[in-house]
Scaffold this motif. Sequence first.
Motif, PDB file in Angstrom:
ATOM      1  N   PRO A  81       0.799  -1.237   0.000  1.00  0.00           N
ATOM      2  CA  PRO A  81       0.000   0.000   0.000  1.00  0.00           C
ATOM      3  C   PRO A  81       0.832   1.289   0.000  1.00  0.00           C
ATOM      4  N   LEU A  82       2.112   1.207   0.349  1.00  0.00           N
ATOM      5  CA  LEU A  82       2.952   2.401   0.355  1.00  0.00           C
ATOM      6  C   LEU A  82       3.478   2.744  -1.034  1.00  0.00           C
ATOM      7  N   LEU A  83       3.252   1.860  -2.019  1.00  0.00           N
ATOM      8  CA  LEU A  83       3.859   2.074  -3.332  1.00  0.00           C
ATOM      9  C   LEU A  83       3.328   3.335  -4.003  1.00  0.00           C
ATOM     10  N   LEU A  84       2.015   3.553  -3.978  1.00  0.00           N
ATOM     11  CA  LEU A  84       1.435   4.711  -4.664  1.00  0.00           C
ATOM     12  C   LEU A  84       1.921   6.038  -4.084  1.00  0.00           C
ATOM     13  N   PRO A  85       1.786   6.304  -2.772  1.00  0.00           N
ATOM     14  CA  PRO A  85       2.266   7.603  -2.271  1.00  0.00           C
ATOM     15  C   PRO A  85       3.775   7.786  -2.404  1.00  0.00           C
ATOM     16  N   LEU A  86       4.550   6.698  -2.294  1.00  0.00           N
ATOM     17  CA  LEU A  86       6.002   6.850  -2.433  1.00  0.00           C
ATOM     18  C   LEU A  86       6.393   7.109  -3.886  1.00  0.00           C
ATOM     19  N   LEU A  87       5.684   6.502  -4.843  1.00  0.00           N
ATOM     20  CA  LEU A  87       5.925   6.815  -6.250  1.00  0.00           C
ATOM     21  C   LEU A  87       5.599   8.282  -6.532  1.00  0.00           C
ATOM     22  N   ALA A  88       4.454   8.739  -6.004  1.00  0.00           N
ATOM     23  CA  ALA A  88       4.088  10.142  -6.194  1.00  0.00           C
ATOM     24  C   ALA A  88       5.123  11.065  -5.547  1.00  0.00           C
ATOM     25  N   TYR A  89       5.630  10.677  -4.378  1.00  0.00           N
ATOM     26  CA  TYR A  89       6.658  11.484  -3.708  1.00  0.00           C
ATOM     27  C   TYR A  89       7.939  11.539  -4.541  1.00  0.00           C
ATOM     28  N   ALA A  90       8.364  10.398  -5.105  1.00  0.00           N
ATOM     29  CA  ALA A  90       9.596  10.370  -5.886  1.00  0.00           C
ATOM     30  C   ALA A  90       9.451  11.178  -7.174  1.00  0.00           C
ATOM     31  N   LEU A  91       8.309  11.039  -7.867  1.00  0.00           N
ATOM     32  CA  LEU A  91       8.107  11.804  -9.100  1.00  0.00           C
ATOM     33  C   LEU A  91       8.001  13.296  -8.816  1.00  0.00           C
ATOM     34  N   THR A  92       7.370  13.631  -7.683  1.00  0.00           N
ATOM     35  CA  THR A  92       7.267  15.041  -7.309  1.00  0.00           C
ATOM     36  C   THR A  92       8.633  15.614  -6.969  1.00  0.00           C
ATOM     37  N   ALA A  93       9.475  14.825  -6.318  1.00  0.00           N
ATOM     38  CA  ALA A  93      10.825  15.293  -6.005  1.00  0.00           C
ATOM     39  C   ALA A  93      11.612  15.570  -7.279  1.00  0.00           C
ATOM     40  N   ALA A  94      11.419  14.698  -8.291  1.00  0.00           N
ATOM     41  CA  ALA A  94      12.087  14.958  -9.576  1.00  0.00           C
ATOM     42  C   ALA A  94      11.546  16.238 -10.212  1.00  0.00           C
ATOM     43  N   GLY A  95      10.226  16.435 -10.145  1.00  0.00           N
ATOM     44  CA  GLY A  95       9.654  17.675 -10.674  1.00  0.00           C
ATOM     45  C   GLY A  95      10.116  18.897  -9.916  1.00  0.00           C
ATOM     46  N   GLU A  96      10.305  18.756  -8.613  1.00  0.00           N
ATOM     47  CA  GLU A  96      10.796  19.887  -7.813  1.00  0.00           C
ATOM     48  C   GLU A  96      12.196  20.308  -8.259  1.00  0.00           C
ATOM     49  N   ALA A  97      13.031  19.329  -8.581  1.00  0.00           N
ATOM     50  CA  ALA A  97      14.377  19.676  -9.053  1.00  0.00           C
ATOM     51  C   ALA A  97      14.312  20.447 -10.362  1.00  0.00           C
ATOM     52  N   ILE A  98      13.370  20.062 -11.248  1.00  0.00           N
ATOM     53  CA  ILE A  98      13.228  20.793 -12.517  1.00  0.00           C
ATOM     54  C   ILE A  98      12.731  22.209 -12.264  1.00  0.00           C
ATOM     55  N   VAL A  99      11.686  22.352 -11.425  1.00  0.00           N
ATOM     56  CA  VAL A  99      11.118  23.675 -11.148  1.00  0.00           C
ATOM     57  C   VAL A  99      12.140  24.572 -10.474  1.00  0.00           C
ATOM     58  N   THR A 100      12.915  24.032  -9.564  1.00  0.00           N
ATOM     59  CA  THR A 100      13.915  24.834  -8.869  1.00  0.00           C
ATOM     60  C   THR A 100      14.974  25.340  -9.840  1.00  0.00           C
ATOM     61  N   SER A 101      15.354  24.498 -10.794  1.00  0.00           N
ATOM     62  CA  SER A 101      16.356  24.946 -11.776  1.00  0.00           C
ATOM     63  C   SER A 101      15.803  26.018 -12.709  1.00  0.00           C
ATOM     64  N   MET A 102      14.468  26.009 -12.923  1.00  0.00           N
ATOM     65  CA  MET A 102      13.874  26.986 -13.845  1.00  0.00           C
ATOM     66  C   MET A 102      13.495  28.293 -13.151  1.00  0.00           C
ATOM     67  N   PHE A 103      12.877  28.197 -11.953  1.00  0.00           N
ATOM     68  CA  PHE A 103      12.341  29.385 -11.302  1.00  0.00           C
ATOM     69  C   PHE A 103      13.105  29.780 -10.040  1.00  0.00           C
ATOM     70  N   GLY A 104      14.027  28.961  -9.602  1.00  0.00           N
ATOM     71  CA  GLY A 104      14.796  29.279  -8.406  1.00  0.00           C
ATOM     72  C   GLY A 104      14.180  28.752  -7.130  1.00  0.00           C
ATOM     73  N   SER A 105      12.893  28.499  -7.104  1.00  0.00           N
ATOM     74  CA  SER A 105      12.210  27.943  -5.933  1.00  0.00           C
ATOM     75  C   SER A 105      10.924  27.279  -6.388  1.00  0.00           C
ATOM     76  N   GLY A 106      10.408  26.403  -5.573  1.00  0.00           N
ATOM     77  CA  GLY A 106       9.160  25.699  -5.904  1.00  0.00           C
ATOM     78  C   GLY A 106       8.359  25.412  -4.671  1.00  0.00           C
ATOM     79  N   PRO A 107       7.753  26.432  -4.016  1.00  0.00           N
ATOM     80  CA  PRO A 107       7.031  26.187  -2.761  1.00  0.00           C
ATOM     81  C   PRO A 107       5.797  25.309  -2.936  1.00  0.00           C
ATOM     82  N   VAL A 108       5.111  25.442  -4.089  1.00  0.00           N
ATOM     83  CA  VAL A 108       3.881  24.670  -4.285  1.00  0.00           C
ATOM     84  C   VAL A 108       4.207  23.188  -4.421  1.00  0.00           C
ATOM     85  N   ILE A 109       5.172  22.887  -5.286  1.00  0.00           N
ATOM     86  CA  ILE A 109       5.510  21.482  -5.493  1.00  0.00           C
ATOM     87  C   ILE A 109       6.183  20.892  -4.262  1.00  0.00           C
TER      88      ILE A 109
END
Length: 435
Positions: A81-109
Amino acid sequence: MDPQDLFDTAMGYVDQAIVLATQWLLSPAAWSQFGLLVASYLLARLINRIVSPRITRILLPPADTQSILATIRRFVLRFLPLLLPLLAYALTAAGEAIVTSMFGSGPVIAFGKRVFLFLAIRAFARDILTDPFLHLLGKFFLVPVGALYALGILDPVLLSLSETRVSIGNINFSVLAIIRGIVAGSLLFWLGSWSNTQSSAYIERQSMRPAIRQLIVKAAEFSIFGLAFLLLMNIMGINLSTLAVLGGAVGVGLGFGLQKIASNFISGVILLIEGQATVGDYVELDGGEAGTIIKMTARATFLETYDGRWIVVPNEDFITTRVVNYSDSGSANRLEAEFSVSYDTDINLIPDIIEAAVSKHPGVLQTPEPPDCELRGFGDSGIDFAVEFWVEGIDDGKNKYTSDVLFLIWNALKDKGIEIPYPQRVVEIKGGLPA
């Protein structure tokens, strides 16, 4: 804190939240981060839908398999049961790295990432922690901590708790230290109880004397909970050198007020080491207490009588008084049954008749000796005999074996026409009967 100050502080947080929400709603960067959050969640659901059935088919062993590998596979499968939220957490962390490189910060993500982690924590406490104590700990401690982390206020709350002090006499604690001690202590002693149960089960399966097993179980129990106590003192930040003073005080107490308790404890250890009496033995003490040993503790031994009553005997009594052990782990015991025959009987026939009759009892042993009928004396009313016989176990107050043997004696004598005499008295009247 003054109620007005508390209200002003709360309103300040509300104003900050309103300003932050307005900035997020009007910012293209915020909308892009929100889109990444939604995309990450949908992608995580898609991957989970594809991967979960395959993981289940790989890990799920046959229902009748009880091997160690099967147990490990079932244990790992519980975390699915932990697979879904942990997958979402890992994909969001990857998206946060992209947003941070583009905008300098990503408070929403970043907020969304913390929310996904909170969902994983909640699923862990709800679905994985099946033990009642751990489930309760997860529900009232782990989930609230995850919620504070998701809201981004965990660090301020911890700082506030660490600065709030509670005084008990000369000892000063922070509220955070007290909470940490309660949680850590509960977890440590639960782990100690679980470890003690597992170690006791393992020791009970070993081939050794029951008394030695009991001693090893008690030693393991004291060691486990002693280590848990020392770890708890270290976690709470209590200086262990202060325990030396406490140990000295306890030593003085043992020397003056707790002599009997210490004596019983040491006697219990000696009993377990020597094995002169163990669980299952039928014993009789010099004071008249008799029964089957059903439990041996550090302070006392519990005897169960034939009528179902329990007798609590201090361990010291087993060391300082005479103890008769009738069982000795199931050894044979010799019993006897007494009877009388008439003076008109040919007593030379009695031993063979009685020995043959008693030997028919299924509980009577032929080793170490077969039944032996002996002439005991010439009584007032008849000739006294006794038959000695060996049995495996003990006589339930002359009700288990002796009663059956007396029935056999009665029937054997009746079949041979031998009389069992009544009490007789000869009365002589001097001077003759009155006219």
